[in-house]
Motif scaffolding. Structure first.
Motif, short mmCIF file in Angstrom:
data_model
loop_
_atom_site.label_atom_id
_atom_site.label_comp_id
_atom_site.label_asym_id
_atom_site.label_seq_id
_atom_site.Cartn_x
_atom_site.Cartn_y
_atom_site.Cartn_z
N LEU A 86 0.94 4.21 -2.75
CA LEU A 86 0.83 5.62 -2.36
C LEU A 86 1.97 6.45 -2.97
O LEU A 86 1.75 7.55 -3.47
N ALA A 87 3.17 5.89 -2.97
CA ALA A 87 4.31 6.60 -3.56
C ALA A 87 4.12 6.77 -5.07
O ALA A 87 4.45 7.82 -5.63
N VAL A 88 3.60 5.75 -5.73
CA VAL A 88 3.35 5.85 -7.18
C VAL A 88 2.28 6.90 -7.45
O VAL A 88 2.42 7.71 -8.38
N THR A 89 1.23 6.93 -6.66
CA THR A 89 0.19 7.94 -6.84
C THR A 89 0.75 9.35 -6.64
O THR A 89 0.43 10.26 -7.41
N ALA A 90 1.59 9.51 -5.64
CA ALA A 90 2.20 10.83 -5.41
C ALA A 90 3.09 11.21 -6.59
O ALA A 90 3.11 12.38 -7.01
N TRP A 91 3.82 10.24 -7.14
CA TRP A 91 4.67 10.53 -8.30
C TRP A 91 3.83 10.90 -9.51
O TRP A 91 4.19 11.79 -10.27
N GLU A 92 2.68 10.24 -9.68
CA GLU A 92 1.80 10.58 -10.80
C GLU A 92 1.32 12.02 -10.68
O GLU A 92 1.17 12.71 -11.69
N LYS B 12 0.83 -1.21 0.00
CA LYS B 12 0.00 0.00 0.00
C LYS B 12 0.86 1.26 0.00
O LYS B 12 0.50 2.27 -0.59
N TRP B 13 2.04 1.21 0.65
CA TRP B 13 2.92 2.38 0.67
C TRP B 13 3.56 2.59 -0.68
O TRP B 13 3.79 3.73 -1.10
#
Length: 62
Positions: free
Chosen positions: A38-44, A34-35
């Motif tokens: 979350l990191a991928v979503t923040a990078w997007e 899940k983390w």
């Protein structure tokens, strides 16, 4: 004085190493996917021009 500092240093480093090993065991024990998501979503959000998912995941994890 240097000998006393050295005698104190080795147990402290050993304890720190033990804490790191215990923390790594906890990280491996729990699912951290899940983390990563979350990191991928923040990078997007940060770099929407990156279109490939593998690139985004690689950049977010690094």
């Amino acid at each position: 004085m240097e000998i006393a500092a050295m005698i104190f240093q080795y147990p402290v480093l050993g304890a720190l190493g033990g804490v790191c090993v215990a923390a790594w065991g906890l990280v491996k024990q729990h699912n951290l996917e899940k983390w990563v998501n979350l990191a991928v979503t923040a990078w997007e959000m940060y770099a929407p021009q990156a279109k490939r998912g593998e690139f985004k995941k690689e950049r977010a994890v690094s």
